[in-house]
Design an enzyme around this catalytic site. Structure first.
Site, PDB file in Angstrom:
ATOM      1  N   CYS A 148       0.818  -1.229   0.000  1.00 36.24           N
ATOM      2  CA  CYS A 148       0.000   0.000   0.000  1.00 36.24           C
ATOM      3  C   CYS A 148       0.845   1.270   0.000  1.00 36.24           C
ATOM      4  O   CYS A 148       0.349   2.338  -0.336  1.00 36.24           O
ATOM      5  CB  CYS A 148      -0.950   0.006   1.196  1.00 36.24           C
ATOM      6  SG  CYS A 148      -2.098  -1.363   1.168  1.00 36.24           S
ATOM      7  N   HIS A 151      -3.357   7.346   2.204  1.00 30.69           N
ATOM      8  CA  HIS A 151      -3.758   6.015   1.758  1.00 30.69           C
ATOM      9  C   HIS A 151      -5.168   5.755   2.289  1.00 30.69           C
ATOM     10  O   HIS A 151      -5.471   6.041   3.445  1.00 30.69           O
ATOM     11  CB  HIS A 151      -2.773   4.981   2.307  1.00 30.69           C
ATOM     12  CG  HIS A 151      -3.205   3.571   2.081  1.00 30.69           C
ATOM     13  ND1 HIS A 151      -3.634   3.112   0.854  1.00 30.69           N
ATOM     14  CD2 HIS A 151      -3.282   2.517   2.925  1.00 30.69           C
ATOM     15  CE1 HIS A 151      -3.948   1.842   0.958  1.00 30.69           C
ATOM     16  NE2 HIS A 151      -3.754   1.448   2.204  1.00 30.69           N
ATOM     17  N   ASN A 180     -10.030   0.107  -0.341  1.00 31.74           N
ATOM     18  CA  ASN A 180      -8.569   0.140  -0.269  1.00 31.74           C
ATOM     19  C   ASN A 180      -7.998  -0.446  -1.564  1.00 31.74           C
ATOM     20  O   ASN A 180      -8.109  -1.641  -1.809  1.00 31.74           O
ATOM     21  CB  ASN A 180      -8.118  -0.673   0.955  1.00 31.74           C
ATOM     22  CG  ASN A 180      -6.613  -0.679   1.141  1.00 31.74           C
ATOM     23  OD1 ASN A 180      -5.865  -0.278   0.253  1.00 31.74           O
ATOM     24  ND2 ASN A 180      -6.176  -1.146   2.293  1.00 31.74           N
TER      25      ASN A 180
END
Ligand code: UT7
Length: 323
Positions: free
Chosen positions: A113, A250, A280
């Site tokens: 990520c 994020h 996500n």
């Protein structure tokens, strides 16, 4: 002083949207649980045959058009991804070929990520040292392919997509008024592997495996690490966190975004959130949020933008950019 200036950006999402209610038809979950615990309402999921390189290419073309340059002007293509088309070659080389680029270099960056922040740091370094003048950086993922759809604690959280930026060398004065990347700060702690990983790989199981996460543990570290990365990046440029115009985090969980803002006294109105629409999307999450806020007119030329991320490894980091 040479700065890496972002001269264009673009995004690409699969057309297939899956709502929480759609998921609840096959997974033991509910729209209410997902919204309350994460803020997610829907995610885009790649259709069969739709690959990471397809999404990366879509974002790349949009970013190049936005920058007003041709692929022939690129010196490098960097793709941040955890879900490459193949174990090798790098997905970036697939994008390079499909863009019609016959020179330069292309490679992937793996920091899960945090991949886009790591990629931005690499691209910034290459530009500032003169190794490249113009770089296409893409965060692209088909996380849906890495999910265990029988594990409700993870499969409801992720989505697919891609976002891209074009960075170009630009003469600056070496102060915070310069347009471009002002600093990047990268961190990792490999001891925390077991909290977030894929239980497979070429050299261990000869298959990609599935994503495994101890969500509560990751959550606890996320707010602390992300807040520390934000402070490190602000301090590196001798600015107060309150001087930042836009935070582009994020997009893992709205509660992480809110918790970080609370911890650092950040005005929530300055935090770009797309977690409701995208879920996500791992390495694609920061550039997708960035593109959203640039295209809707929130982020304007001259604004100070702080991007940050945390993911498997753990890896985490932040980047301060004068837009
Ligand atoms: O991108 C990398 C970074 N990743 C992250 O930052 C993710 C960080 N973690 C999180 O966002 C949160 O921890 C989650 C969203 C994953 C979970 O939220 P939580 O508030 O920590 O919930 P929990 O794991 O403590 O689970 C609470 C309850 C449990 O039931 P019991 O044991 O209380 O009866 C779970 O079984 O919720 C249950 N549950 C669900 N219920 C409905 C877990 N997943 C689901 C689900 N639908 N999808």
């Amino acid at each position: 002083m040479i700065r890496a200036r972002i001269i264009g950006c673009g995004a690409c999402l699969p057309s297939n949207i899956v709502t929480n209610d759609d998921l609840a038809k096959t997974v033991d979950t509910s729209d209410e649980w997902i919204r309350e615990r994460t803020g997610i309402t829907q995610r885009h999921i790649a259709l069969p045959g739709e690959k990471t390189s397809d999404l990366a290419l879509g974002a790349a073309r949009a970013a190049l058009a936005d920058a007003g340059i041709d692929a022939g002007e690129l010196d490098m293509v960097i793709v941040a991804t955890t879900t490459p088309d193949e174990s090798f070659p790098a997905t970036a080389t697939v994008v390079q070929a499909r863009l019609g680029m016959t020179r330069g270099a292309a490679f992937d960056v793996q920091a899960v990520c945090s991949g886009f922040i790591y990629g931005l740091s690499v691209a910034d370094s290459l530009i500032r040292t003169g190794a490249a003048r113009t770089i296409l950086l893409i965060g692209a993922e088909t996380m849906s392919r890495l999910l265990d759809w029988t594990d409700r604690t993870t499969c409801v959280l992720f989505g697919d997509g891609a976002g891209a930026v074009v960075l170009q060398a630009h003469a600056g004065h070496g102060d915070n008024a310069d347009q471009g990347v002002l600093n990047t700060r990268l961190f990792s702690d490999g001891r925390l592997h077991d909290m977030l990983y894929a239980d497979g790989g070429v050299s261990s199981t000869q298959s990609a495996g599935k994503l495994r996460m101890q969500g509560k543990e990751v959550f606890k570290h996320a707010v602390t690490n992300i807040a520390a990365a934000i402070v490190a990046s602000a301090e590196a440029s001798h600015i107060a966190v309150s001087d930042v115009d836009w935070f582009v985090p994020h997009q893992a969980n709205q509660r992480i975004l809110d918790g970080t803002a609370r911890k650092l006294g950040i005005d929530p109105a300055k935090v770009v959130s797309t977690v409701a629409q995208h879920g996500n999307t791992s390495a694609a999450s920061v550039p997708l949020a960035l593109v959203t806020a640039v295209k809707d007119g929130r982020i304007k030329r001259g604004d100070l933008v702080l991007m940050e991320a945390m993911g498997g490894g753990f890896t985490w980091g932040a980047a301060l950019v004068r837009w």
